[in-house]
Design a protein around this motif. Structure first.
Motif, PDB file in Angstrom:
ATOM      1  N   GLN A 207     -83.716  41.089  -1.250  1.00 20.49           N
ATOM      2  CA  GLN A 207     -83.626  39.686  -0.829  1.00 20.49           C
ATOM      3  C   GLN A 207     -82.490  39.498   0.175  1.00 20.49           C
ATOM      4  OE1 GLN A 207     -85.898  37.342  -1.643  1.00 20.49           O
ATOM      5  NE2 GLN A 207     -84.888  36.075  -0.088  1.00 20.49           N
ATOM      6  N   SER A 208     -81.299  40.007  -0.156  1.00 16.60           N
ATOM      7  CA  SER A 208     -80.154  39.839   0.749  1.00 16.60           C
ATOM      8  C   SER A 208     -80.112  40.909   1.842  1.00 16.60           C
ATOM      9  CB  SER A 208     -78.852  39.894  -0.041  1.00 16.60           C
ATOM     10  OG  SER A 208     -78.619  41.198  -0.552  1.00 16.60           O
ATOM     11  N   TRP A 209     -80.868  42.002   1.647  1.00 19.48           N
ATOM     12  CA  TRP A 209     -80.884  43.137   2.573  1.00 19.48           C
ATOM     13  C   TRP A 209     -79.523  43.834   2.612  1.00 19.48           C
ATOM     14  CZ3 TRP A 209     -84.457  42.935   7.382  1.00 19.48           C
ATOM     15  CH2 TRP A 209     -85.647  42.252   7.081  1.00 19.48           C
ATOM     16  N   ARG A 210     -78.754  43.720   1.569  1.00 22.24           N
ATOM     17  CA  ARG A 210     -77.444  44.376   1.502  1.00 22.24           C
ATOM     18  C   ARG A 210     -77.467  45.512   0.489  1.00 22.24           C
ATOM     19  NH1 ARG A 210     -73.198  42.311   4.110  1.00 22.24           N
ATOM     20  NH2 ARG A 210     -73.261  40.159   4.859  1.00 22.24           N
TER      21      ARG A 210
ATOM     22  N   PRO B 282     -83.120  38.375   6.963  1.00 19.77           N
ATOM     23  CA  PRO B 282     -82.526  38.673   5.656  1.00 19.77           C
ATOM     24  C   PRO B 282     -82.217  37.375   4.907  1.00 19.77           C
ATOM     25  CG  PRO B 282     -81.528  40.008   7.377  1.00 19.77           C
ATOM     26  CD  PRO B 282     -82.383  38.997   8.075  1.00 19.77           C
ATOM     27  N   GLY B 283     -82.535  37.365   3.627  1.00 22.39           N
ATOM     28  CA  GLY B 283     -82.297  36.179   2.818  1.00 22.39           C
ATOM     29  C   GLY B 283     -83.487  35.257   2.755  1.00 22.39           C
TER      30      GLY B 283
ATOM     31  N   SER C   8     -76.389  36.934   2.313  1.00 23.94           N
ATOM     32  CA  SER C   8     -77.388  37.812   2.920  1.00 23.94           C
ATOM     33  C   SER C   8     -76.811  38.431   4.185  1.00 23.94           C
ATOM     34  CB  SER C   8     -78.656  37.021   3.250  1.00 23.94           C
ATOM     35  OG  SER C   8     -79.222  36.479   2.088  1.00 23.94           O
TER      36      SER C   8
END
Length: 282
Positions: free
Chosen positions: A146-149, A255-256, A243
């Protein structure tokens, strides 16, 4: 591991497999060749040949494994976690950085859970080198979809791509910490086969579904309520972070706002054959 529906493999498919006889190959040869393998080069392995294997997700402890001596405040643990956090922040701050470094998208094939929301990205280079438990060369980076982290790493005990017995994180007067595990269930075994089949170029040779994966170890960069080495994904509350500001590669996805999956990645890094295109049963 991420939701099986995101890979196109449904919970019903796995349940169908779990209802099959243990003597039936888990991955069938619908397009069998003369030597008995399917068109992908996969030789079906009856569960009877793998006494510890299951169709449902399962794992086993590796040789010499123990978590009794593991402590989040042990100096070796804090040093390892700090080094992992530094590597993720400085070397792999975006998904694009992972792609540039040669990490391969691996959206956790055949997973049937619905709440994990993260994916393993694997590095053939680091899996194939001589290092084990090196925070600067993690075999896998764990990315929140979801956050792409990046939220952690997964070390894989391999040298030159082959499984080896892992070392302890520490073994001293305060205890022994060696929290390695291997997967013996169908989702993990198939996922490891899929990685090797797609990214290590095993298309032209017979390569059977393994009885188990190599030994693996998670180190979470976020504050996981079950500990630094916890096996299961941290809850959403432990991933409360902004994100990624930038995907790090050209994409229309944000992202997010958009979930990280096969469909948002460049065509050049998307496998020709996704997991749902490989038959599970005869």
């Amino acid at each position: 591991m991420t939701d099986g529906e995101r890979t196109g493999i449904s919970r019903r498919t796995v349940l169908q497999a779990s209802g099959a006889s243990a003597a039936v190959p888990v991955l069938g040869a619908k397009r069998a060749t003369a030597d008995g393998t399917d068109a992908a080069g996969l030789s079906p392995v009856p569960l009877g040949d793998c006494p510890d294997a299951t169709i449902e997700p399962s794992m086993t402890h590796c040789e010499g494994t123990t978590v009794d001596g593991c402590a989040d405040d042990h100096s070796a643990t804090t040093e390892l976690q700090s080094a992992v956090r530094e590597t993720l922040a400085e070397t792999y701050p975006t998904v694009g950085a992972l792609l540039d470094a040669g990490f391969k998208p691996y959206f956790d094939t055949l997973d049937v859970t619905e709440e994990n929301g993260y994916a393993h990205w694997l590095s053939p280079e680091f899996i194939g080198d001589e290092t084990v438990l090196d925070p600067e060369r993690p075999e896998s980076v764990l990315v929140d979809t979801q956050s792409w982290r990046a939220i952690g790493v997964m070390f894989i005990a391999t040298r030159d791509g082959e499984a080896v017995e892992p070392m302890a994180v520490y073994d001293d007067s305060e205890g022994r910490c060696s929290p390695w595990h291997a997967h013996t269930g169908l989702p993990g075994r198939f996922a490891w086969w899929y990685y090797r089949h797609v990214y290590e170029g095993t298309d032209d040779i017979e390569f059977s579904l393994p009885c188990r994966t190599p030994c693996m170890l998670h180190v979470w960069a976020v504050d996981h309520p079950e500990g630094v080495y916890a096996h299961d994904a941290p809850p959403a509350s432990a991933r409360d972070q902004e994100s990624a500001a930038d995907a790090g590669f050209e994409t229309d996805a944000d992202p997010g706002a958009d979930e990280l999956g096969w469909e948002v990645l460049p065509d050049a890094v998307t496998p020709d054959r996704l997991p749902d295109e490989i038959p599970l049963l005869n």
